[in-house]
Design a protein around this motif. Sequence first.
Motif, PDB file in Angstrom:
ATOM      1  N   LEU A  41       0.868  -1.168   0.000  1.00 42.18           N
ATOM      2  CA  LEU A  41       0.000   0.000   0.000  1.00 42.18           C
ATOM      3  C   LEU A  41       0.906   1.219   0.000  1.00 42.18           C
ATOM      4  O   LEU A  41       1.934   1.237   0.690  1.00 42.18           O
ATOM      5  CB  LEU A  41      -0.888   0.025   1.246  1.00 42.18           C
ATOM      6  N   ARG A  42       0.546   2.224  -0.776  1.00 42.82           N
ATOM      7  CA  ARG A  42       1.400   3.405  -0.815  1.00 42.82           C
ATOM      8  C   ARG A  42       0.543   4.664  -0.851  1.00 42.82           C
ATOM      9  O   ARG A  42      -0.557   4.668  -1.423  1.00 42.82           O
ATOM     10  CB  ARG A  42       2.345   3.351  -2.016  1.00 42.82           C
ATOM     11  N   PRO A  43       1.036   5.728  -0.209  1.00 39.19           N
ATOM     12  CA  PRO A  43       0.254   6.965  -0.161  1.00 39.19           C
ATOM     13  C   PRO A  43       0.137   7.605  -1.535  1.00 39.19           C
ATOM     14  O   PRO A  43       1.030   7.502  -2.374  1.00 39.19           O
ATOM     15  CB  PRO A  43       1.053   7.849   0.799  1.00 39.19           C
ATOM     16  N   HIS A  44      -0.979   8.240  -1.749  1.00 30.28           N
ATOM     17  CA  HIS A  44      -1.276   8.955  -2.990  1.00 30.28           C
ATOM     18  C   HIS A  44      -1.889  10.288  -2.598  1.00 30.28           C
ATOM     19  O   HIS A  44      -2.534  10.392  -1.544  1.00 30.28           O
ATOM     20  CB  HIS A  44      -2.245   8.129  -3.842  1.00 30.28           C
ATOM     21  N   ARG A  45      -1.709  11.293  -3.434  1.00 27.50           N
ATOM     22  CA  ARG A  45      -2.220  12.616  -3.066  1.00 27.50           C
ATOM     23  C   ARG A  45      -3.739  12.631  -2.921  1.00 27.50           C
ATOM     24  O   ARG A  45      -4.294  13.515  -2.277  1.00 27.50           O
ATOM     25  CB  ARG A  45      -1.760  13.659  -4.095  1.00 27.50           C
ATOM     26  N   ARG A  46      -4.430  11.649  -3.499  1.00 28.57           N
ATOM     27  CA  ARG A  46      -5.882  11.578  -3.372  1.00 28.57           C
ATOM     28  C   ARG A  46      -6.349  10.465  -2.442  1.00 28.57           C
ATOM     29  O   ARG A  46      -7.549  10.233  -2.316  1.00 28.57           O
ATOM     30  CB  ARG A  46      -6.511  11.379  -4.755  1.00 28.57           C
ATOM     31  N   GLY A  47      -5.431   9.747  -1.823  1.00 25.87           N
ATOM     32  CA  GLY A  47      -5.824   8.665  -0.932  1.00 25.87           C
ATOM     33  C   GLY A  47      -4.713   7.654  -0.756  1.00 25.87           C
ATOM     34  O   GLY A  47      -3.576   8.003  -0.433  1.00 25.87           O
ATOM     35  N   THR A  48      -5.034   6.369  -1.001  1.00 26.48           N
ATOM     36  CA  THR A  48      -4.066   5.288  -0.853  1.00 26.48           C
ATOM     37  C   THR A  48      -4.184   4.357  -2.042  1.00 26.48           C
ATOM     38  O   THR A  48      -5.300   4.025  -2.477  1.00 26.48           O
ATOM     39  CB  THR A  48      -4.321   4.490   0.441  1.00 26.48           C
ATOM     40  N   GLU A  49      -3.043   3.914  -2.560  1.00 31.08           N
ATOM     41  CA  GLU A  49      -3.013   2.960  -3.662  1.00 31.08           C
ATOM     42  C   GLU A  49      -2.646   1.569  -3.149  1.00 31.08           C
ATOM     43  O   GLU A  49      -1.735   1.427  -2.329  1.00 31.08           O
ATOM     44  CB  GLU A  49      -1.986   3.371  -4.717  1.00 31.08           C
ATOM     45  N   ALA A  50      -3.344   0.565  -3.658  1.00 29.28           N
ATOM     46  CA  ALA A  50      -2.982  -0.831  -3.428  1.00 29.28           C
ATOM     47  C   ALA A  50      -2.333  -1.364  -4.701  1.00 29.28           C
ATOM     48  O   ALA A  50      -2.844  -1.145  -5.808  1.00 29.28           O
ATOM     49  CB  ALA A  50      -4.208  -1.657  -3.076  1.00 29.28           C
ATOM     50  N   VAL A  51      -1.199  -2.030  -4.539  1.00 29.67           N
ATOM     51  CA  VAL A  51      -0.469  -2.607  -5.664  1.00 29.67           C
ATOM     52  C   VAL A  51      -0.655  -4.129  -5.613  1.00 29.67           C
ATOM     53  O   VAL A  51      -0.218  -4.775  -4.655  1.00 29.67           O
ATOM     54  CB  VAL A  51       1.027  -2.247  -5.613  1.00 29.67           C
ATOM     55  N   VAL A  52      -1.324  -4.672  -6.619  1.00 28.07           N
ATOM     56  CA  VAL A  52      -1.660  -6.097  -6.651  1.00 28.07           C
ATOM     57  C   VAL A  52      -0.849  -6.776  -7.748  1.00 28.07           C
ATOM     58  O   VAL A  52      -0.854  -6.325  -8.904  1.00 28.07           O
ATOM     59  CB  VAL A  52      -3.167  -6.302  -6.898  1.00 28.07           C
ATOM     60  N   GLY A  53      -0.159  -7.850  -7.384  1.00 31.98           N
ATOM     61  CA  GLY A  53       0.644  -8.600  -8.344  1.00 31.98           C
ATOM     62  C   GLY A  53       0.016  -9.946  -8.655  1.00 31.98           C
ATOM     63  O   GLY A  53      -0.477 -10.638  -7.756  1.00 31.98           O
TER      64      GLY A  53
END
Length: 288
Positions: free
Chosen positions: A126-138
């Motif tokens: 999970l990584r911070p984003h200026r509009r919220g939080t991003e989940a990175v799925v592999g």
Amino acid sequence: MPRTLTLTSTPPLLPLMLRGALTSPLKRHPRPDAQAPRTQLLVPGTHITPSHLTAYERVCGFATGRPELPVTYPHVLGFPLAMRLMSERAFPLPLLGLVHTSIDITQQQDLSPTDTYELAVSVRELRPHRRGTEAVVGTELRTGDGDGAVWQSTSTYLARHRTSGATTEPRPEAPAPEPLPPLAHWDLSGDLGRRYAAASGDRNPIHLHPLTARAFGFPRAIAHGMWTVARCLAEFGARGPVHVQAQFKAPVLLPGKVTYAAKGPSFELRAGQGQRIHLTGRVTPLTG
């Protein structure tokens, strides 16, 4: 290292979506230090069902009966596993409202629809984003002989919420690129979302009907993002060892008109005769 949970088959999608919908209200304000669940789901002995593949090829514009899988098809195989991870209580972001913002695919070779594969999915971070939080799925598709991943993808999903300001800095505005030359115009029917849902299993209500889409702030149903990239890659003719990058820019309302444009390795999907961009992408053959 994430723990590996081995399943005998991919789970049905509808119960996972319902579970995700029920738990979403409890996750509206994720903590800044929230962590991704450290679990990899693994399904050995994954087979391709011919009728499922044919239905997918038809709705996405791929030729049926091809000797290799469409480059986007493994995403459909792995999506139920991604949904299982993102619908669990341990996943800190609400499933409702997650927006698929990009996908990056690397395919090492043509994939035969008659082979047996091992399917693996994990939430990498999970990584911070200026509009919220991003989940990175592999997602990985591996051969049964242990040669490693022959297909792998990285998808990003954005959960919008208020941020404290300690997030990724917004990128400076880049000059708008010149539009790519138009090569095809497509009239998209109002039932496209339902037809793709029947083929893929992804029955997100924003894609199915105007009434259910309006509940989430859309004036009409919208096309699945993975349908748009698959349809573009079918037109592009992407196959073989290849690297695909795609970014989802704006939803495609149904019914609607879109323009497919491409030049060299780049492609895009635009609104009708206008300049609004729904999708941008790039296809790079792998050599060596």
